[in-house]
Scaffold this motif. Structure first.
Motif, PDB file in Angstrom:
ATOM      1  N   GLN A 196     -15.322  -7.004   6.660  1.00 62.59           N
ATOM      2  CA  GLN A 196     -14.907  -8.324   7.149  1.00 62.59           C
ATOM      3  C   GLN A 196     -13.485  -8.623   6.696  1.00 62.59           C
ATOM      4  O   GLN A 196     -13.046  -8.126   5.662  1.00 62.59           O
ATOM      5  CB  GLN A 196     -15.805  -9.407   6.561  1.00 62.59           C
TER       6      GLN A 196
ATOM      7  N   SER B 129     -17.644  -6.954   0.043  1.00 61.33           N
ATOM      8  CA  SER B 129     -17.592  -6.468   1.419  1.00 61.33           C
ATOM      9  C   SER B 129     -16.308  -5.692   1.616  1.00 61.33           C
ATOM     10  O   SER B 129     -15.322  -5.900   0.903  1.00 61.33           O
ATOM     11  CB  SER B 129     -17.648  -7.633   2.401  1.00 61.33           C
ATOM     12  N   GLN B 130     -16.300  -4.805   2.543  1.00 61.57           N
ATOM     13  CA  GLN B 130     -15.114  -4.005   2.818  1.00 61.57           C
ATOM     14  C   GLN B 130     -14.631  -4.198   4.238  1.00 61.57           C
ATOM     15  O   GLN B 130     -13.458  -3.996   4.531  1.00 61.57           O
ATOM     16  CB  GLN B 130     -15.387  -2.521   2.562  1.00 61.57           C
TER      17      GLN B 130
ATOM     18  N   ARG C 123      -8.688  -8.684   0.290  1.00 63.15           N
ATOM     19  CA  ARG C 123     -10.090  -8.289   0.213  1.00 63.15           C
ATOM     20  C   ARG C 123     -10.411  -7.740  -1.192  1.00 63.15           C
ATOM     21  O   ARG C 123     -11.404  -8.124  -1.809  1.00 63.15           O
ATOM     22  CB  ARG C 123     -10.367  -7.248   1.312  1.00 63.15           C
ATOM     23  N   ASP C 124      -9.534  -6.848  -1.686  1.00 63.77           N
ATOM     24  CA  ASP C 124      -9.742  -6.280  -3.025  1.00 63.77           C
ATOM     25  C   ASP C 124      -9.707  -7.373  -4.086  1.00 63.77           C
ATOM     26  O   ASP C 124     -10.539  -7.396  -4.993  1.00 63.77           O
ATOM     27  CB  ASP C 124      -8.661  -5.249  -3.344  1.00 63.77           C
TER      28      ASP C 124
ATOM     29  N   SER D 171     -10.697 -10.820   4.850  1.00 61.13           N
ATOM     30  CA  SER D 171     -10.800 -11.606   3.630  1.00 61.13           C
ATOM     31  C   SER D 171     -10.632 -13.083   3.943  1.00 61.13           C
ATOM     32  O   SER D 171     -10.170 -13.451   5.019  1.00 61.13           O
ATOM     33  CB  SER D 171      -9.718 -11.158   2.655  1.00 61.13           C
TER      34      SER D 171
ATOM     35  N   SER E 182     -14.962 -14.233  -2.985  1.00 62.06           N
ATOM     36  CA  SER E 182     -16.049 -13.844  -2.105  1.00 62.06           C
ATOM     37  C   SER E 182     -17.365 -14.224  -2.763  1.00 62.06           C
ATOM     38  O   SER E 182     -17.451 -14.387  -3.970  1.00 62.06           O
ATOM     39  CB  SER E 182     -16.066 -12.339  -1.890  1.00 62.06           C
TER      40      SER E 182
ATOM     41  N   SER F  47      -3.118  -7.709   2.999  1.00 58.29           N
ATOM     42  CA  SER F  47      -4.277  -6.866   3.280  1.00 58.29           C
ATOM     43  C   SER F  47      -5.014  -6.478   1.991  1.00 58.29           C
ATOM     44  O   SER F  47      -6.149  -6.029   2.033  1.00 58.29           O
ATOM     45  CB  SER F  47      -3.842  -5.610   4.042  1.00 58.29           C
TER      46      SER F  47
ATOM     47  N   GLU G 168     -10.392 -10.475  -3.754  1.00 57.52           N
ATOM     48  CA  GLU G 168     -11.579 -11.335  -3.691  1.00 57.52           C
ATOM     49  C   GLU G 168     -12.806 -10.610  -4.219  1.00 57.52           C
ATOM     50  O   GLU G 168     -13.747 -11.232  -4.713  1.00 57.52           O
ATOM     51  CB  GLU G 168     -11.799 -11.814  -2.254  1.00 57.52           C
ATOM     52  N   ASN G 169     -12.777  -9.302  -4.126  1.00 56.73           N
ATOM     53  CA  ASN G 169     -13.910  -8.522  -4.643  1.00 56.73           C
ATOM     54  C   ASN G 169     -13.850  -8.364  -6.164  1.00 56.73           C
ATOM     55  O   ASN G 169     -14.869  -8.106  -6.794  1.00 56.73           O
ATOM     56  CB  ASN G 169     -13.943  -7.139  -3.990  1.00 56.73           C
TER      57      ASN G 169
END
Lengths: 485, 485, 485
Positions: A122, A119-120, A195-196, A124, A115, A192, A198-199
């Motif tokens: 959007q 963000s939480q 996202r984590d 990933s 990323s 799912s 990528e953060n």
């Protein structure tokens, strides 16, 4: 199937990817994109014996930058040869790949992107990719690995690769690839979680934020307090210029206070957990969020406490080296000669200092052991009983000794009215409040009646319930959430 | 094949070697040779549950030295039982095995030998073995593992096993064996890498040579320079004997110069890389060899800089403890009394010293954090953004502070003609040249126009080309080759 | 089987457990028990993408404490769904599970329990479980992992999981589960090792006991000796009160003696091993038990030696900071003024101290390098030649320098009759006995005739035998049992 055949099968094919790497027509690894990451990945894969095909719109332009063994060709050609394709493009260019949709159907796409901002809400990047290519299987991973690590190989600190995917087969294939490249794959579950993942790379020491803030606030408070008492007070009352104390002496009396309070905070967390359990009469209920976060921050609090203590030690050792110390000593010698005083020895002062120095050094030694034991590869060699012994027993001993060090330092001063400048008590008395409270709390917990109740609660007993037979594997208690309590 | 059957198959046979170890007639591990390595290997394999057959020409002689569970028998017997055979003989005795050629056909031979001297041109031992036994599959490996590690097990620091082979199947079998023994296999590619693997154990810190040499040269230069100025000059001009300064004081003024220059060298490498990219207008061309080696040596340069800084700290702390300091102080007190000077306080000198001590301690603290972060198991827990933050941000801060420390130390001396003995400028001014140049260079790179150009180059832009769509996964830039630039 | 089919098979099923986790009707992981360990395990398994079924007698009571994704149900239900069942109950409740015997037949039971007391004779918990469920396959493991580590995941120091079982298939399944959870499985062999595994967590630093005891005894001896000489003697003969020396000065002269003797003990072990081999004329016979244990304790002895040396350094650096030093200096200044002595400089004293300080600092530097090299993740990056270079060469250099440091310190005192208080020789002469003996022994071993004989013995030569052709892979000799000899 006779045993002989099976043995043969197993000997010829334990690993899908590896076994086929050298035969013609076998699965190869594809890479889309020609940037740094792509080149480092290709170098690494080739070094591990894989066949690599890199897909580019302008293959001729790039082939010289890739290792010889890697084939640089058109995107279509690359994708059609490979069963596993790394997508090493910018996210904003994912959509340019839609023309390859059919060629990519049924294949594994590895999304390595990161990323650009936390963000939480959007979706990933990996989920976006999965939406673009519904017939392919997307695995998120390798984004925490830098091009540099890929290039130099994982020998210099074998790094973990976090992976997630909805397909366990695809994940398992990437896990094997990962291992073959010398990395340590860690399964982070379904897509799912992407996202984590990528953060992850956007976070800068999330676990250290609160503890570091805590150090800053404590440092500011104690520094200002000392400034008021040791610099401003003599200046205001006697016009004495002691501003030269700002860089070294004030810092040196502030650091041990911060270190002591931080160390007390480490063990206050466990104490709070124990009293929570005692008052609730059960351990089968979650701690409040703040307590949970506090318990998790103990390692960081402890290490910062050690850092302050170590700096305090270095500052203290520097004291006699300073010009100011030299001038003071010379002036004192002058005075002593003028006063015709042959011997200036004060037995009590001598003893006080020898004692608090000695205790201080031993405390620093203990804290060093604690710090060394928290180096990952060292703590890795400890079983949890040893780990708990070090963190809990040695830690509490260090707290007791640090408190003693401070008490010995201040023994003569606490009751001297001259020390109460501006009606402010000496700094060390303030710093002692929390450690003494923690040690008192520990003593309470050691009272037989309280200790028994706590022991029973930790073995699964609950207020108003009879003991059940399915108790937890409580032998592990030592290293449990409340181990250091 | 119905799902039920497949599940059964999989449950019964996930790993060729492991699954068969306890059944009769299944593959066993053979070892040729009865030396220390052989015995340690047998001990380890038996402990991991493998059946082991050791082949020897005089089996009776040796059986007592092997673990009970291992069968010690003739070479022919051992080889015919095993599917995987470790060859633990001296290279010069490989040819004595030719009689076993037929028995070894189709089997995996693991060559564990090391070179006795570095070489690049001769074929490796493993390749010689492969030539002797063309019908067998040779895997090179375990040569980096000592008999001691095999015996005590990898618990005490799990060690990596480098492997290479032309057959990925054989390699994969050895990889599994390796893991089962608790080691971390690292695939090094084809058998042609065997030469490198055999050379590994002959190399003594290859990455450290140039940096250590660099420290030695710098140390010699600064030490001689200081000797000229601080010892020879007073002796030549005033006949003053200051030779007692050789062991401690001269070393103590030399070490910080070396540390500072080394730290500047760390960041000069990145600077050179950035300017190379800027002048070439592209990042898609390899750096010259010397720059590449320099970039790779930054970690070693940094650690040696820290070592010098730490030694400087200890030497400095020792200064007031010395007899010479004591005598000087006593003589100064004598003079002060004789001169009837009640107060020798010099405010400027006091401030200068308090400030440079304080900055020096904080610099050492920062360098310690950098050093701790480069312990492999610690850097392993950092994501690359954190790693880059520590190495680049904290590192540059340390460089700025070290420069400040030196400037504060010398503030009054640089413009004092008495300091230019033999017309030589004070040492610290020499030591400041490189760090100041590096900091100036960094400032240049921070100019908006230069920074933008560099940013675009690192995102893939090139002079004289339009931006392509297949950009690299540049989010990884932070930890890239030029991350610390 | 055509190649295409096989490829398909392999792609769909490389790992039994992983491949099936998301399909219905596939093997799931069961857990019996609802304690902390059970809950942490469930949390971790769910996070890694496994289906988890927890069995409890009172499922409703517990479901809120488990992660949502885990199913909490009756024991029968849980066991019948899962192919692999973790038994997370107290050992005393194992017998309550007998009703599940038939449901558990053919399944893998993982025993995670620990012992409550060290024992060697009783059967292990895992063996008891295996007796209760003869139709199930028992794997011992995970008992060294704490609930805390399970919950936070192995990112914070990836921890090893020791496993043992009589079934290699079951073990292999658990090994895979283990890896998927991010742990490092270590195969410890057959189920009979379960006793050892259960004892692991009861042991508190078994390898450190003897070395720590050794430090204590040495410390007590040297401290008492110094007390007699430096405190009791002046008090008895001159009535001089020097009791203030107890906390700092006496400790500071005791610590270096302990450090030096411990360091000598490290290298005495290797020397003893070499002389044993020389006198026996062979290396093919086991060392006596005490020598073996001693050789294994060298790392601990060395680290404790470093700890003492480091403490000695800090104590020494503290000396000039003390009140007593200040008072003594002031009194000396007074005396010097009264005696009208303008210069108190004693060249020999100055040189002696500058030299021994310098050597002492360098020794500490070397010992620090040795200590850093024994951090597991650092020693992991060394090949055995480098490791042996550090431990043997640098170590011996450190011993020589430490001896030199002590000799320089005492050069003037050894022959001063006034130092023989109570007819006791100065402490440092006592401390020098062992190191000098070790260095002499090393010199003996370096004599060409002895060195050649030892070299031949280590290459496999034996007294009264001709050289055999099957020599060991002796290139590994450097890091062998006797590497540091």
């Amino acid at each position: 199937m006779p045993q002989e055949d099976m043995k043969k099968l197993l000997l010829t094919s334990p690993r899908a990817l590896e076994s086929s790497q050298s035969e013609p027509g076998s699965p190869v690894v594809g890479i889309l994109g020609t940037g740094d990451f792509s080149r480092s990945l290709a170098t690494r894969l080739v070094a591990c014996g894989y066949r690599v095909v890199v897909g580019s719109r302008t293959p001729k332009r790039w082939s010289s930058l890739f290792p010889e063994e890697a084939e640089v060709t058109s995107q279509e050609e690359a994708v059609s040869q490979a069963d596993l394709v790394f997508v090493a493009l910018f996210v904003e260019h994912y959509s340019t790949l839609t023309g390859l949709k059919e060629l990519l159907a049924g294949k594994i796409l590895v999304d390595v992107s990161n990323s650009t901002q936390l963000s939480q809400n959007q979706p990933s990047n990996a989920e976006n990719l999965a939406n673009l290519f519904p017939d392919s299987v997307v695995v998120k991973g390798f984004n925490v690995i830098s091009a540099w690590t890929l290039q130099t190989g994982p020998r210099d600190g074998s790094r973990q690769v976090l992976l997630c995917s909805d397909s366990s087969q695809a994940k398992s294939t990437v896990v094997q690839l990962c291992r073959a490249m010398g990395f340590v794959p860690v399964d982070m579950g379904r897509l799912s979680s992407a996202r984590d993942l990528e953060n992850v790379t956007l976070r800068l020491f999330p676990a250290w934020r609160a503890p570091v803030l805590c150090v800053f606030v404590l440092f500011l408070f104690f520094y200002s307090y000392n400034f008021l008492r040791d610099v401003l007070h003599p200046y205001a009352t006697e016009g004495k210029n002691a501003f030269y104390k700002l860089p070294v002496e004030l810092v040196n009396v502030t650091l041990p206070c911060v270190a002591l309070v931080m160390l007390a905070l480490v063990y206050l967390a466990g104490l709070a957990a124990a009293f929570t359990q005692l008052s609730r009469g059960t351990k089968y209920s979650r701690f409040p969020g703040w307590l949970d976060r506090w318990l998790r921050a103990r390692k960081q609090l402890g290490l910062l406490s050690f850092l302050c203590a170590a700096l305090h030690a270095v500052y203290s050792l520097c004291l006699p080296m300073r010009r100011s110390a030299r001038y003071k000593l010379l002036n004192a010698a002058f005075k002593q000669v003028k006063a015709e005083q042959a011997n200036s020895w004060v037995e009590e002062e001598v003893w006080r200092m020898e004692l608090y120095l000695s205790v201080g050094i031993l405390t620093l030694g203990l804290l060093s052991l604690l710090a060394v034991a928290s180096i990952p590869s060292v703590s890795n060699t400890l079983n949890w009983r040893e780990f708990s012994f070090i963190q809990s027993r040695l830690g509490h001993t260090a707290l007791v000794m640090a408190t003693l060090h401070t008490l010995l330092y201040g023994w003569a001063r606490a009751f001297d009215p001259a020390q109460y400048r501006f009606y402010l008590p000496p700094t060390f008395t303030l710093a002692l409040v929390l450690p003494c409270a923690v040690l008192l709390g520990r003593l309470c917990l050691a009272l037989p009646c309280v200790a028994l109740r706590l022991f029973r609660i930790r073995r699964g007993w609950e207020k108003g319930r009879r003991i059940r037979f399915e108790l937890p594997a409580e032998y592990h208690d030592g290293a449990d959430v409340c181990s250091d309590v």
